[in-house]
Design a protein around this motif. Structure first.
Motif, mmCIF file in Angstrom:
data_model
loop_
_atom_site.group_PDB
_atom_site.id
_atom_site.type_symbol
_atom_site.label_atom_id
_atom_site.label_comp_id
_atom_site.label_asym_id
_atom_site.label_seq_id
_atom_site.Cartn_x
_atom_site.Cartn_y
_atom_site.Cartn_z
ATOM 1 N N TRP A 1 0.833 -1.203 0.000
ATOM 2 C CA TRP A 1 0.000 0.000 0.000
ATOM 3 C C TRP A 1 0.864 1.247 0.000
ATOM 4 C CZ3 TRP A 1 -2.585 -1.726 5.124
ATOM 5 C CH2 TRP A 1 -3.381 -2.851 4.904
ATOM 6 N N SER B 1 -0.670 6.998 1.435
ATOM 7 C CA SER B 1 -1.980 7.663 1.354
ATOM 8 C C SER B 1 -3.114 6.652 1.416
ATOM 9 C CB SER B 1 -2.075 8.504 0.081
ATOM 10 O OG SER B 1 -1.919 7.684 -1.060
ATOM 11 N N ASP B 2 -2.949 5.498 0.773
ATOM 12 C CA ASP B 2 -3.978 4.455 0.856
ATOM 13 C C ASP B 2 -4.081 3.900 2.270
ATOM 14 O OD1 ASP B 2 -4.666 4.739 -1.760
ATOM 15 O OD2 ASP B 2 -3.714 2.890 -2.464
ATOM 16 N N LYS C 1 -7.809 4.540 2.959
ATOM 17 C CA LYS C 1 -8.603 3.324 2.732
ATOM 18 C C LYS C 1 -8.507 2.314 3.864
ATOM 19 C CE LYS C 1 -8.296 3.618 -2.276
ATOM 20 N NZ LYS C 1 -7.777 2.969 -3.493
#
Length: 147
Positions: free
Chosen positions: A101, A104-105, A109
Motif C-alpha cells: 500500500w 496515502s492508501d 482506505k
C-alpha cells in the motif's frame, strides 16, 4: 500624558495566530510522522517529537498571534492532536513499507487497520505522558513568546 499604543508586533491577531498554529501542528505531524515511519517505532522517539511539535506550535501561536490570551490555551489540544497524528502517520508509513500500500492508501482506505496497529503496537503509557508534555510546552512557549 501620552498613552502608549501597542506596537503591531504585540497587537492581538487571534485568527492569524490560530492559522499559523494549525499549520505548524500539521507540518510537524507530517514531517515527524514520516521520519518516524521510516526509522521504525522503537518507543523512545515520541518524546523528542512531542517536544519539537510543542515548541513549533507554541512559537507559531505566540509570534503570529500577538497578545491574544486564549491562543496559548488553544496550543494544548493542537500539540496533543499533532503528536497523535504524527504517530498515526508513522504507523501508516511503516505499514505501507511492509505491504504494497502507498502511505496515502494506508491512511485513507485502511485507516481502521492503521488505528488498530497504532493502538495495539505503538501507543504506550509513556506516550500519554509525552502528549501532556507537548501540550504544556506549547502553552508555555506561546505565553513566553508574547511577553
Amino acid at each position: 500624558m501620552i498613552a502608549s499604543v501597542p506596537s503591531a508586533a504585540q497587537a492581538p491577531r487571534p485568527v492569524r495566530g490560530l492559522a499559523a498554529g494549525i499549520a505548524a501542528a500539521l507540518l510537524g505531524a507530517v514531517v515527524f510522522g514520516f521520519i518516524q515511519g521510516k526509522i521504525g517505532h522503537r518507543g523512545q522517539e515520541v518524546g523528542y517529537w512531542a517536544l519539537c511539535i510543542g515548541l513549533l506550535t507554541g512559537v507559531a501561536l505566540g509570534k503570529l498571534g500577538g497578545r491574544a490570551p486564549l491562543l496559548a490555551l488553544v496550543g494544548i489540544p493542537l500539540a496533543v492532536v499533532s503528536v497523535s497524528l504524527a504517530q498515526l502517520i508513522g504507523a501508516a508509513v511503516l505499514m505501507g513499507d511492509e505491504s504494497s500500500w502507498p502511505t496515502s492508501d494506508a491512511l485513507i482506505k485502511h485507516f481502521g487497520l492503521v488505528a488498530d496497529y497504532w493502538r495495539d503496537h505503538i501507543l504506550g503509557r509513556n506516550d500519554i505522558t509525552f502528549y501532556a508534555v507537548a501540550g504544556a510546552e506549547s502553552y508555555l512557549v506561546a505565553k513566553r513568546v508574547t511577553e
